[in-house]
Design an enzyme around this catalytic site. Structure first.
Site, PDB file in Angstrom:
ATOM      1  N   GLU A 160       0.850  -1.190   0.000  1.00  0.00           N
ATOM      2  CA  GLU A 160       0.000   0.000   0.000  1.00  0.00           C
ATOM      3  C   GLU A 160       0.885   1.240   0.000  1.00  0.00           C
ATOM      4  OE1 GLU A 160      -3.542  -2.100   2.697  1.00  0.00           O
ATOM      5  OE2 GLU A 160      -2.715  -0.165   3.296  1.00  0.00           O
ATOM      6  N   SER A 165       8.168  -1.869   2.517  1.00  0.00           N
ATOM      7  CA  SER A 165       8.956  -2.849   3.263  1.00  0.00           C
ATOM      8  C   SER A 165       8.305  -3.162   4.607  1.00  0.00           C
ATOM      9  CB  SER A 165      10.385  -2.333   3.486  1.00  0.00           C
ATOM     10  OG  SER A 165      11.085  -2.253   2.259  1.00  0.00           O
ATOM     11  N   SER A 191       1.312  -6.225  -9.068  1.00  0.00           N
ATOM     12  CA  SER A 191       1.770  -6.864 -10.306  1.00  0.00           C
ATOM     13  C   SER A 191       0.660  -7.710 -10.929  1.00  0.00           C
ATOM     14  CB  SER A 191       2.976  -7.762 -10.022  1.00  0.00           C
ATOM     15  OG  SER A 191       4.074  -7.012  -9.553  1.00  0.00           O
ATOM     16  N   GLU A 396       9.531  -7.950  -3.958  1.00  0.00           N
ATOM     17  CA  GLU A 396       9.601  -9.164  -3.125  1.00  0.00           C
ATOM     18  C   GLU A 396      10.700  -9.059  -2.060  1.00  0.00           C
ATOM     19  OE1 GLU A 396       8.628 -12.974  -4.357  1.00  0.00           O
ATOM     20  OE2 GLU A 396       7.600 -12.369  -6.184  1.00  0.00           O
ATOM     21  N   SER A 399      16.810  -5.114  -1.420  1.00  0.00           N
ATOM     22  CA  SER A 399      18.124  -5.696  -1.109  1.00  0.00           C
ATOM     23  C   SER A 399      18.474  -5.505   0.363  1.00  0.00           C
ATOM     24  CB  SER A 399      19.204  -5.062  -1.996  1.00  0.00           C
ATOM     25  OG  SER A 399      19.071  -5.518  -3.332  1.00  0.00           O
TER      26      SER A 399
END
Length: 414
Positions: A160, A165, A191, A396, A399
Site C-alpha cells: 500500500e 517494506s 503486479s 519481493e 536488497s
C-alpha cells in the site's frame, strides 16, 4: 579469556552453509550426490521446450511489448497452452505435475528473452498456485486451481502507499457482517493486476490486534466495488502490468477466506520466502541473456586490428562477470533444491535474490560498456536488460531487507 578472543583457537560456532551433513545409507538409498547443475530428464526436457518457446513465440514480440507497455495475448495464451502457468500443480487440476526446481529453470529461461514474461510465469507459480495448494480448502482448490491452470491469472495484493517494506502496517480493512466481510482500502504496485482474474487481498479484520489481524481473502475480479486503476509507466519490465487496486465496500463471503483469520501475515511471509528464489532466477536469466547477446559481439567487433574480446583488459572484465554469473546460478539452484526437499532455505533464498540482483545490475551495465554506442540504443536489447534489472533490488523484499534477513539468520547460528 572469552572464547571468541582466544587466538588460533577453532571457533565453537560455524556458518550454517559451511557445515556438512552426513547422508546415512547413501549407497543403499540409491542417492547420488550430483552437481547442482545436474537435472532430471523431465527438467531437461522442460528447459529445452521453454528455450524453444521463448525464441519462437516471445522473442519476436519483446520490443513491441516493451514499447507499448502491454503483454501480447498470444504470449499469455502460449504460457497457458504449454503448461507453464501450472508447473507444480497436480494433473488432477490440469497442471504439469513437475518439480519446484522446474519452475526456477522455466523462469530463468524465459528471463533470458524477456524478464517481463518470466515475471508473469514466476508469480503465477510461486504465489498464486502455491497459496491455493498450501492454504486453500478442498472446495477452493476445486474451484480455482483448474482455472489458474487453464486461463486465469492471479494477483497478490499486499503493498500500500504507506506499507512497502513495512508490509504489515497496511490500512486495508475487512469488517465482518454476518457470513461475509466488507473490504475497504487501496493497494499499490500490484503486479499483473491488468490481466488478473482473481486477487489475493491482505486486509486487517481486527486492527486492535495489529498484524495478527491480517487475513487473506480470495476476491474475483468481477466483484462489485473492486477497481483496477491505470497501470504505472515504468522504467523496466514494461510489458508486465503494475497497477493500483481499490476496494470500495467489496463484499466477500466468509468461505473466501484463505486459510485462517488472522494468519495472513504468516502466509505472506511464507510465500515471499519461496518467491524470492523465483526472482533470483529471473535476475539470473536476465543477466545471462544480456551476457549471451554481448559476448559474440565483442568477438566480432574489430578495433586496432583485432577483436575487442582479444584485449586482456576486456577478457579480465568478461571473466569476472562470468564468474559472478556462475556464483549467482549456484546460489539460486541451491536455494531451490533446499526448498524442494523441505529443508530450511530462508537465508539461502535471501542470499540468492540479493546476489542475483546485484550481479544482474553489474552484468547489464558492463554489457552496455562492452557494446559501446550500439549498446546505448534501442536497436539492441542490451539497454532493455539494463532497465529491467533494477526492479530486482526492489520487489519481493528490497536488497536491504534481504541483508537484514541474512543477518538475522547469522545471529542465530553464532
Amino acid at each position: 579469556m572469552p572464547v571468541y578472543l582466544a587466538p588460533w583457537r577453532a571457533s565453537p560456532c560455524a556458518f550454517q552453509s559451511s557445515r556438512s551433513e552426513s547422508m546415512p545409507n547413501l549407497a543403499s538409498d540409491g542417492v547420488v550426490c550430483a552437481p547442482l547443475q545436474t537435472f532430471t530428464e523431465e527438467e531437461t526436457m522442460l528447459k529445452n521446450m521453454v528455450t524453444k518457446f521463448a525464441q519462437e513465440r516471445v522473442a519476436p514480440l519483446v520490443q513491441k511489448m516493451d514499447e507499448n507497455s502491454k503483454m501480447e495475448d498470444s504470449v499469455i495464451q502460449g504460457l497457458f497452452e504449454q503448461g507453464l502457468m501450472s508447473i507444480e500443480l497436480g494433473e488432477e487440476y490440469g497442471g504439469t505435475g513437475a518439480s519446484f526446481f522446474s519452475i526456477i529453470l522455466v523462469v530463468e529461461e524465459l528471463a533470458k528473452v524477456d524478464p517481463a514474461v518470466s515475471l508473469l510465469c514466476e508469480l503465477q507459480n510461486t504465489l498464486t498456485n502455491k497459496l491455493f495448494t498450501t492454504y486453500g480448502t478442498e472446495e477452493q482448490k476445486r474451484t480455482y486451481l483448474p482455472r489458474v491452470a487453464k486461463d486465469t491469472i492471479g494477483s497478490f495484493c499486499l503493498s500500500e502507499a504507506g506499507s512497502g517494506s513495512d508490509a504489515f502496517a497496511l490500512k486495508t480493512r475487512a469488517e465482518k457482517r454476518g457470513d461475509y466481510y466488507v473490504i475497504n482500502g487501496s493497494k499499490m504496485w500490484i503486479s499483473l493486476a491488468e490481466h488478473a482474474g482473481v486477487f489475493f487481498v491482505m486486509a486487517n479484520t481486527d486492527p486492535s490486534l495489529g498484524y495478527r489481524g491480517i487475513t487473506c481473502f480470495i476476491v474475483d475480479r468481477d466483484t462489485e466495488g473492486l477497481h483496477v486503476g491505470k497501470k504505472e509507466d515504468k522504467l523496466g519490465i514494461r510489458a508486465s502490468s503494475t497497477c493500483p487496486v481499490t476496494f470500495e465496500n467489496v463484499k466477500v463471503p466468509e468461505t473466501n477466506i484463505l486459510g485462517q483469520v488472522g494468519q495472513g501475515y504468516k502466509y505472506a511471509i511464507g510465500m515471499l520466502n519461496t518467491g524470492r528464489i523465483g526472482i533470483a532466477a529471473q535476475m539470473l536469466g536476465l543477466a545471462q541473456g544480456c551476457f549471451d547477446h554481448t559476448i559474440p559481439y565483442t568477438k566480432e567487433r574489430v578495433q586496432f586490428g583485432k577483436s575487442i574480446f582479444d584485449f586482456q583488459g576486456m577478457q579480465h572484465q568478461i571473466a569476472q562477470v562470468a564468474t559472478q554469473l556462475e556464483a549467482a546460478r549456484l546460489l539460486t539452484y541451491n536455494a531451490a533444491r533446499l526448498a524442494e526437499t523441505g529443508r530450511p532455505f530462508i537465508k539461502e533464498a535471501s542470499m540468492a535474490k540479493y546476489y542475483a540482483a546485484e550481479v544482474a545490475t553489474l552484468t547489464t551495465s558492463k554489457c552496455i560498456e562492452w557494446m559501446g554506442g550500439v549498446g546505448f540504443t534501442k536497436n539492441y536489447p542490451i539497454e532493455k536488460y539494463y532497465r529491467d534489472c533494477k526492479i530486482g533490488t526492489i520487489y519481493e523484499g528490497t536488497s536491504n531487507i534481504q541483508l537484514s534477513t541474512i543477518a538475522k539468520s547469522l545471529a542465530k547460528e553464532y
